[in-house]
Motif scaffolding. Sequence first.
Motif, PDB file in Angstrom:
ATOM      1  N   THR A 204       0.828  -1.137  -0.115  1.00 49.60           N
ATOM      2  CA  THR A 204      -0.089   0.093   0.038  1.00 49.60           C
ATOM      3  C   THR A 204       0.817   1.144   0.109  1.00 49.60           C
ATOM      4  OG1 THR A 204      -0.263   0.339   2.451  1.00 49.60           O
ATOM      5  CG2 THR A 204      -1.569  -1.378   1.410  1.00 49.60           C
ATOM      6  N   SER A 205       0.162   2.413  -0.024  1.00 44.69           N
ATOM      7  CA  SER A 205       0.964   3.520   0.096  1.00 44.69           C
ATOM      8  C   SER A 205       0.581   4.384   1.617  1.00 44.69           C
ATOM      9  CB  SER A 205       0.722   4.638  -1.036  1.00 44.69           C
ATOM     10  OG  SER A 205      -0.677   4.826  -1.160  1.00 44.69           O
ATOM     11  N   ALA A 206       0.607   3.542   2.388  1.00 46.12           N
ATOM     12  CA  ALA A 206       0.019   4.147   3.586  1.00 46.12           C
ATOM     13  C   ALA A 206       1.020   4.926   4.571  1.00 46.12           C
ATOM     14  CB  ALA A 206      -0.545   2.985   4.576  1.00 46.12           C
ATOM     15  N   PHE A 207       0.561   5.722   5.278  1.00 46.37           N
ATOM     16  CA  PHE A 207       1.351   6.524   6.324  1.00 46.37           C
ATOM     17  C   PHE A 207       1.004   6.410   7.727  1.00 46.37           C
ATOM     18  CE2 PHE A 207       2.418   8.658   2.270  1.00 46.37           C
ATOM     19  CZ  PHE A 207       3.784   9.208   2.529  1.00 46.37           C
ATOM     20  N   GLU A 208       0.353   5.259   7.974  1.00 45.87           N
ATOM     21  CA  GLU A 208       0.097   4.855   9.167  1.00 45.87           C
ATOM     22  C   GLU A 208      -0.161   3.236   9.377  1.00 45.87           C
ATOM     23  OE1 GLU A 208      -3.823   6.763   9.945  1.00 45.87           O
ATOM     24  OE2 GLU A 208      -4.746   5.446   8.467  1.00 45.87           O
ATOM     25  N   PRO A 209       0.106   2.702  10.328  1.00 49.40           N
ATOM     26  CA  PRO A 209       0.023   1.273  10.419  1.00 49.40           C
ATOM     27  C   PRO A 209      -1.312   0.675  10.229  1.00 49.40           C
ATOM     28  CG  PRO A 209       0.430   2.117  12.868  1.00 49.40           C
ATOM     29  CD  PRO A 209       0.393   3.324  11.760  1.00 49.40           C
ATOM     30  N   LEU A 210      -1.456  -0.396   9.258  1.00 50.16           N
ATOM     31  CA  LEU A 210      -2.310  -0.957   9.112  1.00 50.16           C
ATOM     32  C   LEU A 210      -2.760  -2.086   9.791  1.00 50.16           C
ATOM     33  CD1 LEU A 210      -2.505  -0.482   5.123  1.00 50.16           C
ATOM     34  CD2 LEU A 210      -3.631   0.821   6.825  1.00 50.16           C
ATOM     35  N   LEU A 211      -1.474  -2.878  10.194  1.00 47.18           N
ATOM     36  CA  LEU A 211      -1.671  -4.209  11.024  1.00 47.18           C
ATOM     37  C   LEU A 211      -0.919  -3.857  12.432  1.00 47.18           C
ATOM     38  CD1 LEU A 211      -0.457  -6.837   8.140  1.00 47.18           C
ATOM     39  CD2 LEU A 211      -2.761  -6.383   9.012  1.00 47.18           C
ATOM     40  N   MET A 212      -1.560  -4.286  13.343  1.00 50.56           N
ATOM     41  CA  MET A 212      -1.072  -4.349  14.693  1.00 50.56           C
ATOM     42  C   MET A 212      -0.436  -5.707  15.234  1.00 50.56           C
ATOM     43  SD  MET A 212      -1.722  -1.122  14.836  1.00 50.56           S
ATOM     44  CE  MET A 212      -1.075  -0.897  16.462  1.00 50.56           C
ATOM     45  N   LYS A 213       0.846  -5.615  16.063  1.00 49.73           N
ATOM     46  CA  LYS A 213       1.444  -6.606  16.383  1.00 49.73           C
ATOM     47  C   LYS A 213       0.490  -7.748  17.197  1.00 49.73           C
ATOM     48  CE  LYS A 213       4.959  -7.966  20.038  1.00 49.73           C
ATOM     49  NZ  LYS A 213       4.073  -8.680  20.779  1.00 49.73           N
ATOM     50  N   GLU A 214      -0.497  -7.535  18.014  1.00 47.17           N
ATOM     51  CA  GLU A 214      -1.411  -8.505  18.283  1.00 47.17           C
ATOM     52  C   GLU A 214      -2.086  -9.211  17.508  1.00 47.17           C
ATOM     53  OE1 GLU A 214      -3.465  -4.374  19.153  1.00 47.17           O
ATOM     54  OE2 GLU A 214      -1.225  -5.305  19.169  1.00 47.17           O
ATOM     55  N   TRP A 215      -2.391  -8.781  16.325  1.00 43.21           N
ATOM     56  CA  TRP A 215      -3.229  -9.381  15.268  1.00 43.21           C
ATOM     57  C   TRP A 215      -2.263 -10.752  14.613  1.00 43.21           C
ATOM     58  CZ3 TRP A 215      -5.105  -4.259  12.318  1.00 43.21           C
ATOM     59  CH2 TRP A 215      -5.873  -3.642  13.292  1.00 43.21           C
ATOM     60  N   ILE A 216      -1.040 -10.479  14.718  1.00 43.85           N
ATOM     61  CA  ILE A 216      -0.230 -11.533  13.858  1.00 43.85           C
ATOM     62  C   ILE A 216      -0.068 -12.682  14.818  1.00 43.85           C
ATOM     63  CG2 ILE A 216       1.901 -11.925  12.701  1.00 43.85           C
ATOM     64  CD1 ILE A 216      -0.148  -9.570  11.434  1.00 43.85           C
ATOM     65  N   LYS A 217      -0.108 -13.853  14.085  1.00 49.07           N
ATOM     66  CA  LYS A 217      -0.001 -15.341  14.936  1.00 49.07           C
ATOM     67  C   LYS A 217       1.646 -15.640  14.697  1.00 49.07           C
ATOM     68  CE  LYS A 217      -1.288 -18.178  11.055  1.00 49.07           C
ATOM     69  NZ  LYS A 217      -2.280 -19.314  10.803  1.00 49.07           N
ATOM     70  N   PRO A 218       1.939 -16.311  15.872  1.00 46.70           N
ATOM     71  CA  PRO A 218       3.458 -17.029  15.639  1.00 46.70           C
ATOM     72  C   PRO A 218       3.555 -17.490  14.491  1.00 46.70           C
ATOM     73  CG  PRO A 218       2.286 -17.262  17.809  1.00 46.70           C
ATOM     74  CD  PRO A 218       1.113 -16.916  17.022  1.00 46.70           C
ATOM     75  N   GLY A 219       4.798 -17.566  13.881  1.00 51.06           N
ATOM     76  CA  GLY A 219       5.188 -18.124  12.622  1.00 51.06           C
ATOM     77  C   GLY A 219       4.852 -17.597  11.519  1.00 51.06           C
ATOM     78  N   THR A 220       4.344 -16.288  11.317  1.00 52.61           N
ATOM     79  CA  THR A 220       3.968 -15.687  10.277  1.00 52.61           C
ATOM     80  C   THR A 220       5.156 -15.106   9.565  1.00 52.61           C
ATOM     81  OG1 THR A 220       1.906 -15.148  11.382  1.00 52.61           O
ATOM     82  CG2 THR A 220       2.452 -13.744   9.342  1.00 52.61           C
ATOM     83  N   HIS A 221       5.161 -15.012   8.266  1.00 53.08           N
ATOM     84  CA  HIS A 221       6.268 -14.403   7.634  1.00 53.08           C
ATOM     85  C   HIS A 221       5.544 -12.951   6.868  1.00 53.08           C
ATOM     86  CE1 HIS A 221       9.416 -13.010   5.099  1.00 53.08           C
ATOM     87  NE2 HIS A 221       8.732 -12.808   4.062  1.00 53.08           N
ATOM     88  N   LEU A 222       6.230 -12.133   7.071  1.00 52.40           N
ATOM     89  CA  LEU A 222       5.434 -10.389   6.366  1.00 52.40           C
ATOM     90  C   LEU A 222       6.400 -10.111   5.495  1.00 52.40           C
ATOM     91  CD1 LEU A 222       4.813 -10.487  10.034  1.00 52.40           C
ATOM     92  CD2 LEU A 222       3.292  -8.648   8.883  1.00 52.40           C
ATOM     93  N   ALA A 223       5.918  -9.806   4.547  1.00 49.79           N
ATOM     94  CA  ALA A 223       6.680  -9.123   3.195  1.00 49.79           C
ATOM     95  C   ALA A 223       6.123  -7.641   3.064  1.00 49.79           C
ATOM     96  CB  ALA A 223       6.713  -9.782   2.021  1.00 49.79           C
ATOM     97  N   CYS A 224       6.670  -6.652   3.619  1.00 46.21           N
ATOM     98  CA  CYS A 224       6.191  -5.342   3.753  1.00 46.21           C
ATOM     99  C   CYS A 224       6.888  -4.751   2.491  1.00 46.21           C
ATOM    100  CB  CYS A 224       6.425  -4.667   5.003  1.00 46.21           C
ATOM    101  SG  CYS A 224       5.838  -5.380   6.589  1.00 46.21           S
ATOM    102  N   MET A 225       6.170  -4.419   1.502  1.00 42.40           N
ATOM    103  CA  MET A 225       6.768  -3.937   0.378  1.00 42.40           C
ATOM    104  C   MET A 225       6.177  -2.553  -0.113  1.00 42.40           C
ATOM    105  SD  MET A 225       8.136  -6.664  -0.350  1.00 42.40           S
ATOM    106  CE  MET A 225       8.789  -6.197  -1.903  1.00 42.40           C
ATOM    107  N   GLY A 226       5.331  -1.765   0.754  1.00 40.20           N
ATOM    108  CA  GLY A 226       4.886  -0.537   0.174  1.00 40.20           C
ATOM    109  C   GLY A 226       5.582   0.450   0.824  1.00 40.20           C
ATOM    110  N   THR A 227       6.389   0.574   1.892  1.00 40.15           N
ATOM    111  CA  THR A 227       7.124   1.655   2.397  1.00 40.15           C
ATOM    112  C   THR A 227       8.583   1.999   1.828  1.00 40.15           C
ATOM    113  OG1 THR A 227       5.955   1.409   4.476  1.00 40.15           O
ATOM    114  CG2 THR A 227       8.044   2.620   4.478  1.00 40.15           C
TER     115      THR A 227
END
Length: 327
Positions: A204-227
Amino acid sequence: MITQDGPLIVTEDLCAQLVGRQQAFDAVEAVFGAMASGGARNFPVIREALGHADAIYGFKSGFDRERQVLGVKSGGYWPGNTDRGLTNHQSTVFLFDPDTGRLSALVGGNYLTAVRTAASSAVSIAHLARKDAKVLGMVGAGHQSTFQLRAAAEQRAFEKVVAWNPHPDMLPRLASVADEIGLEFESVSPQELGAQADVIITITSAFEPLLMKEWIKPGTHLACMGTDTKGKQEVDPALVSAASVFTDEVAQSVSIGEAQHAVGNGALTEEAITPIGAVINGVHPGRVSADQITLFDGTGVGLQDLAVASVAARLAEDSGLAQRIAL
């Protein structure tokens, strides 16, 4: 004037015809490895607001000594282009002969930017996501999202795609791609996306967090590509600092990437961020446990663009489809 020894002209259509997802993946993976081993380096990025059309314009350049690729990508982001029927990101890649400095190719950069960005997240999934990942989460449904979805789907045996976008009317585009490649699709809230997804791509082209830490389950891989600009942000800094962070280039990660915020508030140090090339080269183990949260901060480096542009130029020349012109 067409000539036999001038620079190649490789058009957008020709790039799309010649460079597929596998060629892009191989080129990006190789250049990440070269960056980590010291065989290739990016030069400082120039990126400025024009003060016109709300556009951001800049230059990304570098030199891959191992593959003898030298050049610069010129372009940026024009948010009003969608209303004109154009891609928001517009760019052109200039390749030069490292031995003489002469221009060797002029390559359309719009398609290649999309396919190399998708290849970057795909490389991170290939090297960092759990092997048993089944659910792919997509945050964002713009032009780039379909490239991301197609590339990611080739890295694991995904069974389902869950997606969220600030504008839900854009999600059918992703749904149609998921259907095309045989994946179940569900539109969900960000919280539900985090609860279900084993791999998450944010684009995305966001300027604020869209995903919070407490929403993410253990073992997840995130690819943050918009920033890729100072001030932009897609995820909670607490999530970044809690994850094992990997990136294309550490210098960009801490200055214009997703990690800028966690580093800025002191929750993450620059030394804690690992170039993904170190994993590719076997120097770093990458994921070390099933419960580990891994995060790839994809800032977009010039060497990615040069890598795929050089592939396009080589294939265009080999096929005889590109023209050469006198300058």
